[in-house]
Design an enzyme around this catalytic site. Sequence first.
Site, short mmCIF file in Angstrom:
data_model
loop_
_atom_site.label_atom_id
_atom_site.label_comp_id
_atom_site.label_asym_id
_atom_site.label_seq_id
_atom_site.Cartn_x
_atom_site.Cartn_y
_atom_site.Cartn_z
N TYR A 52 0.85 -1.20 0.00
CA TYR A 52 0.00 0.00 0.00
C TYR A 52 0.88 1.24 0.00
O TYR A 52 1.83 1.32 0.79
CB TYR A 52 -0.90 0.03 1.24
CG TYR A 52 -2.33 -0.31 0.91
CD1 TYR A 52 -3.04 0.46 0.00
CD2 TYR A 52 -2.97 -1.39 1.50
CE1 TYR A 52 -4.36 0.15 -0.33
CE2 TYR A 52 -4.29 -1.71 1.18
CZ TYR A 52 -4.98 -0.92 0.26
OH TYR A 52 -6.26 -1.22 -0.06
N GLU A 54 -0.55 4.84 -0.61
CA GLU A 54 -1.35 6.03 -0.93
C GLU A 54 -0.53 7.30 -0.75
O GLU A 54 0.26 7.41 0.19
CB GLU A 54 -2.60 6.09 -0.04
CG GLU A 54 -3.72 5.24 -0.60
CD GLU A 54 -4.36 4.38 0.45
OE1 GLU A 54 -3.61 3.83 1.28
OE2 GLU A 54 -5.60 4.24 0.42
N ASP A 201 -6.35 13.10 -25.28
CA ASP A 201 -6.28 11.71 -24.82
C ASP A 201 -5.52 10.96 -25.90
O ASP A 201 -6.06 10.64 -26.95
CB ASP A 201 -7.71 11.17 -24.65
CG ASP A 201 -7.73 9.72 -24.20
OD1 ASP A 201 -6.70 9.04 -24.34
OD2 ASP A 201 -8.79 9.26 -23.73
N THR A 227 -3.22 5.82 -21.92
CA THR A 227 -2.98 4.51 -21.34
C THR A 227 -1.51 4.19 -21.59
O THR A 227 -0.84 4.86 -22.38
CB THR A 227 -3.86 3.42 -21.98
OG1 THR A 227 -3.68 3.47 -23.40
CG2 THR A 227 -5.32 3.62 -21.65
N LYS A 230 -0.85 0.47 -25.00
CA LYS A 230 -1.16 0.34 -26.44
C LYS A 230 0.15 0.49 -27.22
O LYS A 230 1.03 -0.35 -27.08
CB LYS A 230 -2.25 1.34 -26.83
CG LYS A 230 -3.58 1.07 -26.07
CD LYS A 230 -4.69 1.97 -26.53
CE LYS A 230 -6.02 1.61 -25.89
NZ LYS A 230 -6.29 2.36 -24.64
N ARG A 236 -0.82 -2.68 -18.54
CA ARG A 236 -2.15 -2.08 -18.56
C ARG A 236 -2.22 -0.98 -17.50
O ARG A 236 -1.92 -1.23 -16.33
CB ARG A 236 -3.16 -3.18 -18.25
CG ARG A 236 -4.58 -2.91 -18.58
CD ARG A 236 -5.31 -4.23 -18.72
NE ARG A 236 -4.97 -4.84 -20.00
CZ ARG A 236 -5.49 -4.47 -21.17
NH1 ARG A 236 -6.39 -3.53 -21.22
NH2 ARG A 236 -5.11 -5.06 -22.28
N1 DSN Z 1 -10.76 -0.27 -25.40
C1 DSN Z 1 -9.86 0.70 -25.96
C2 DSN Z 1 -9.68 0.51 -27.42
O1 DSN Z 1 -9.80 -0.61 -27.87
O2 DSN Z 1 -9.41 1.45 -28.13
C3 DSN Z 1 -10.25 2.07 -25.63
O3 DSN Z 1 -10.49 2.17 -24.28
#
Ligand code: DSN
Length: 423
Positions: A52, A54, A201, A227, A230, A236
């Site tokens: 933990y 925080e 984003d 994120t 990707k 993730r």
């Molecule tokens: N699920 C993601 C995507 O496939 O683009 C977006 O959150």
Amino acid sequence: MQASLQSADPAVFASVQAEIHRQQDDLELIASENYVSKAVLETLGSPLTNKYAEGLPNRRYYGGCEFVDEVENIARRRARELFMVEGCDIGVNVQPHAGAQANQAVFLTLLDAGDSMLGLDLSHGGHLTHGSPVNSSGKLYTAAHYGVGADGRIDMDQVRAQALATRPKLIITGASAYPRIIDFAAFRSIADEVGAYLMADIAHIAGLVAAGVHPSPFPHCDVVTTTTHKTLRGPRGGMILAKRDLMKSMNSAVFPGTQGGPLMHCIAAKAVAFGEALSPDFKAYCQQILDNAAAMADRLMSRGIALVSDGTENHLMLIDLSRSPAAPDDLTGKHAEAILGEAGITVNKNTVPGEQRSPMVTSGVRIGTPAMTTRNMGVAESVQVADWIADVLTQPADEALRTRIKAEVQGMCRRFPIYPSMG
Ligand code: DSN
């Protein structure tokens, strides 16, 4: 406590093994997926998950945080280095559990309930968290949307008209299914005209931005969310980068505003992935993603498969079955996803601009090259994959064809292993 997964829980072990084999033998073309390195996997499976922590490094609510402080500081330092732009001082928060949580924290910082925001329409390539009525962003705030024009590109005149009409406090740029370069400077000038904050984003294109093969949202944007899993090829998770004067309130919006304890194993894995992304190899990887996507797009179009905006400038393309001369008129995105899956090619159905079908059926298929590029597949493989896709989509009744292609896909995947020592 000391037993391996295999002996402690054979049922879960079997599913994990099956998923490793699926990832190895299927061709992964979902534009938002990728394969992390063994070092990132090892970090994710580390005992840092037990801790933990925080708060922020050196200002935690728990003892024993000296080592997780170190990894979070490494992650923050590397993230700044990846996205830093000359003359633009930015801060970083690497704690958001996912992109949706990063966006939620930004909204909590910049907006009051009922305030207006303006984002890309979901069916034109936007994201649920950009003001969709089924998401908290659309329930708590007053959301308006812009779309793409007949050419499949964001219609900046419409963005401006919508901004002038709705006077949003926040304009969101960024997308989940948009194959073209985003003009952040043009968004900035509209945001300035209406006195709005500008957020990008960049979840999909973060790796491309970090590698310098897509323009940077800084210095144009006040805040950037992403994120990390990707094109950035990390674990993730999510992240917020913001101009320095906004960072303190962004940090509070993450914790205690919207989250509890940060996932320290994920944050450590983010640090590892950011280190990988700082290497020259990563720039070459991202350029190859673009080269592969361009080659695949050209081949698909030459085979009579239509693409939204007639091509791509990034890592993804969007097949529009409703405009594809070579595909049967009644072929839906849902059916296309299923038959490509039977051929060992994993994609997702997707709405297209002007969609006439429901989001569960759709007329489109989204295809991305980040994962196959991580396997070291290049332009020759991309052209071959486009031919397989075109074969399947133009002959959807031919089951034998799919069986033959599945074997060929598997053969190619085995020449490009992902985790050779696993499974
Ligand atoms: N699920 C993601 C995507 O496939 O683009 C977006 O959150």
